[in-house]
Design a protein around this motif. Structure first.
Motif, PDB file in Angstrom:
ATOM      1  N   TRP A 261       0.789  -1.235   0.000  1.00 35.12           N
ATOM      2  CA  TRP A 261       0.000   0.000   0.000  1.00 35.12           C
ATOM      3  C   TRP A 261       0.822   1.287   0.000  1.00 35.12           C
ATOM      4  N   PRO A 262       1.950   1.371   0.720  1.00 43.49           N
ATOM      5  CA  PRO A 262       2.688   2.643   0.694  1.00 43.49           C
ATOM      6  C   PRO A 262       3.041   3.104  -0.727  1.00 43.49           C
ATOM      7  N   ARG A 263       3.456   2.174  -1.548  1.00 44.11           N
ATOM      8  CA  ARG A 263       3.819   2.512  -2.925  1.00 44.11           C
ATOM      9  C   ARG A 263       2.562   2.648  -3.786  1.00 44.11           C
ATOM     10  N   GLU A 264       1.684   1.645  -3.730  1.00 46.53           N
ATOM     11  CA  GLU A 264       0.479   1.647  -4.565  1.00 46.53           C
ATOM     12  C   GLU A 264      -0.425   2.847  -4.291  1.00 46.53           C
ATOM     13  N   ARG A 265      -0.502   3.238  -3.051  1.00 43.19           N
ATOM     14  CA  ARG A 265      -1.431   4.307  -2.656  1.00 43.19           C
ATOM     15  C   ARG A 265      -0.725   5.640  -2.414  1.00 43.19           C
ATOM     16  N   ASN A 266       0.540   5.687  -2.764  1.00 42.45           N
ATOM     17  CA  ASN A 266       1.338   6.908  -2.678  1.00 42.45           C
ATOM     18  C   ASN A 266       1.233   7.566  -1.304  1.00 42.45           C
ATOM     19  N   TYR A 267       1.536   6.813  -0.275  1.00 38.24           N
ATOM     20  CA  TYR A 267       1.472   7.347   1.086  1.00 38.24           C
ATOM     21  C   TYR A 267       2.311   8.616   1.253  1.00 38.24           C
ATOM     22  N   LEU A 268       3.497   8.645   0.664  1.00 35.19           N
ATOM     23  CA  LEU A 268       4.367   9.810   0.832  1.00 35.19           C
ATOM     24  C   LEU A 268       3.825  11.058   0.141  1.00 35.19           C
ATOM     25  N   GLY A 269       2.903  10.882  -0.791  1.00 40.86           N
ATOM     26  CA  GLY A 269       2.301  12.021  -1.481  1.00 40.86           C
ATOM     27  C   GLY A 269       1.039  12.544  -0.814  1.00 40.86           C
ATOM     28  N   GLN A 270       0.633  11.922   0.298  1.00 39.11           N
ATOM     29  CA  GLN A 270      -0.601  12.337   0.965  1.00 39.11           C
ATOM     30  C   GLN A 270      -0.330  13.428   1.993  1.00 39.11           C
ATOM     31  N   ASP A 271      -1.354  14.197   2.285  1.00 36.84           N
ATOM     32  CA  ASP A 271      -1.265  15.266   3.273  1.00 36.84           C
ATOM     33  C   ASP A 271      -1.384  14.671   4.668  1.00 36.84           C
ATOM     34  N   PHE A 272      -0.409  14.969   5.525  1.00 38.18           N
ATOM     35  CA  PHE A 272      -0.383  14.371   6.854  1.00 38.18           C
ATOM     36  C   PHE A 272      -1.596  14.758   7.688  1.00 38.18           C
ATOM     37  N   LYS A 273      -1.910  16.044   7.753  1.00 37.46           N
ATOM     38  CA  LYS A 273      -3.023  16.512   8.582  1.00 37.46           C
ATOM     39  C   LYS A 273      -4.340  15.880   8.132  1.00 37.46           C
ATOM     40  N   GLU A 274      -4.576  15.852   6.829  1.00 40.38           N
ATOM     41  CA  GLU A 274      -5.794  15.228   6.299  1.00 40.38           C
ATOM     42  C   GLU A 274      -5.827  13.731   6.596  1.00 40.38           C
ATOM     43  N   SER A 275      -4.677  13.080   6.498  1.00 41.93           N
ATOM     44  CA  SER A 275      -4.610  11.636   6.775  1.00 41.93           C
ATOM     45  C   SER A 275      -4.910  11.347   8.237  1.00 41.93           C
ATOM     46  N   LEU A 276      -4.362  12.172   9.130  1.00 41.21           N
ATOM     47  CA  LEU A 276      -4.632  11.990  10.556  1.00 41.21           C
ATOM     48  C   LEU A 276      -6.116  12.231  10.855  1.00 41.21           C
ATOM     49  N   GLU A 277      -6.692  13.248  10.266  1.00 41.07           N
ATOM     50  CA  GLU A 277      -8.127  13.519  10.456  1.00 41.07           C
ATOM     51  C   GLU A 277      -8.976  12.376   9.907  1.00 41.07           C
ATOM     52  N   ARG A 278      -8.568  11.830   8.749  1.00 41.70           N
ATOM     53  CA  ARG A 278      -9.277  10.695   8.164  1.00 41.70           C
ATOM     54  C   ARG A 278      -9.201   9.492   9.095  1.00 41.70           C
ATOM     55  N   TRP A 279      -7.999   9.239   9.658  1.00 41.72           N
ATOM     56  CA  TRP A 279      -7.863   8.121  10.593  1.00 41.72           C
ATOM     57  C   TRP A 279      -8.758   8.332  11.818  1.00 41.72           C
ATOM     58  N   GLU A 280      -8.763   9.548  12.356  1.00 38.22           N
ATOM     59  CA  GLU A 280      -9.573   9.823  13.540  1.00 38.22           C
ATOM     60  C   GLU A 280     -11.059   9.584  13.256  1.00 38.22           C
ATOM     61  N   ARG A 281     -11.538  10.018  12.087  1.00 35.24           N
ATOM     62  CA  ARG A 281     -12.945   9.772  11.713  1.00 35.24           C
ATOM     63  C   ARG A 281     -13.231   8.274  11.622  1.00 35.24           C
ATOM     64  N   GLU A 282     -12.307   7.539  11.006  1.00 29.53           N
ATOM     65  CA  GLU A 282     -12.497   6.089  10.861  1.00 29.53           C
ATOM     66  C   GLU A 282     -12.490   5.394  12.222  1.00 29.53           C
ATOM     67  N   ARG A 283     -11.613   5.820  13.129  1.00 32.22           N
ATOM     68  CA  ARG A 283     -11.573   5.198  14.452  1.00 32.22           C
ATOM     69  C   ARG A 283     -12.872   5.481  15.205  1.00 32.22           C
ATOM     70  N   LEU A 284     -13.355   6.713  15.135  1.00 26.86           N
ATOM     71  CA  LEU A 284     -14.629   7.039  15.794  1.00 26.86           C
ATOM     72  C   LEU A 284     -15.766   6.204  15.222  1.00 26.86           C
ATOM     73  N   LYS A 285     -15.761   6.013  13.915  1.00 32.37           N
ATOM     74  CA  LYS A 285     -16.767   5.175  13.254  1.00 32.37           C
ATOM     75  C   LYS A 285     -16.657   3.726  13.755  1.00 32.37           C
ATOM     76  N   SER A 286     -15.431   3.233  13.875  1.00 31.15           N
ATOM     77  CA  SER A 286     -15.217   1.858  14.371  1.00 31.15           C
ATOM     78  C   SER A 286     -15.732   1.704  15.791  1.00 31.15           C
ATOM     79  N   ILE A 287     -15.407   2.652  16.657  1.00 32.20           N
ATOM     80  CA  ILE A 287     -15.812   2.565  18.059  1.00 32.20           C
ATOM     81  C   ILE A 287     -17.334   2.635  18.176  1.00 32.20           C
ATOM     82  N   ALA A 288     -17.947   3.541  17.439  1.00 30.86           N
ATOM     83  CA  ALA A 288     -19.420   3.654  17.466  1.00 30.86           C
ATOM     84  C   ALA A 288     -20.045   2.336  17.016  1.00 30.86           C
TER      85      ALA A 288
END
Length: 169
Positions: A78-105
């Motif tokens: 995934w790091p190469r296929e999904r271009n992890y290094l080209g992603q915005d860190f702040k947006e990625s962290l916010e996306r993770w936080e939303r997904e975790r909240l969704k998982s917990i709910a």
């Protein structure tokens, strides 16, 4: 440890990740101790994908359709296929936080379920929903440790100071 305790710890870890990562500079999140290692940006992007496509999806599959097909995933690609290094860190962290909240709910809203429902994994054999849940928490701990190690190594290099007085790392 009971299922409820594991879910509560996953919830707490959500806050730990956000506090550990929020506000870091681009230099810190893209720094690598070795070229082949992941940086913090890659770890966060990995956490987003794992939250959605691995742990939550596989717990759900185990609970709802244990005889259904297991969708193969390849997190190591995934790091190469999904271009992890080209992603915005702040947006990625916010996306993770939303997904975790969704998982917990979702986890907290589950009715009484059979946590021993299991699916066949091609590499690991039969894995129960409970085991996937426990491994989800272990995965959190693994990456919290990895992030702390990266932050420490970055600090050690950038500070230029001997950190031996702080104790053995």
């Amino acid at each position: 440890m009971g299922v409820e305790e594991v879910i509560n710890e996953l919830d707490r870890n959500g806050k730990v990740f956000v506090l550990l990562l929020n506000g870091l500079s681009l230099d810190v999140v893209t720094w690598k101790s070795k070229p082949e290692d992941w940086c913090i940006l890659e770890i966060v992007c990995h956490l987003v994908d794992e939250e959605k496509e691995d742990f939550r999806a596989r717990v759900k599959l185990s609970l709802e359709t244990p005889n259904g097909p297991l969708v193969p995933i390849a997190p190591e690609d995934w790091p190469r296929e999904r271009n992890y290094l080209g992603q915005d860190f702040k947006e990625s962290l916010e996306r993770w936080e939303r997904e975790r909240l969704k998982s917990i709910a979702w986890l907290k809203a589950l009715p009484k379920v059979n946590w021993e429902n299991a699916i066949n994994h091609p590499k690991f054999g039969r894995i129960s929903a409970r085991s996937f849940l426990c491994n989800w928490l272990a995965h959190d701990y693994h990456h919290i440790r990895q992030i702390n190690n990266l932050k420490y190594s970055y600090f050690k290099v950038k500070s230029g100071d001997s950190l031996s007085y702080a104790g053995n790392w």
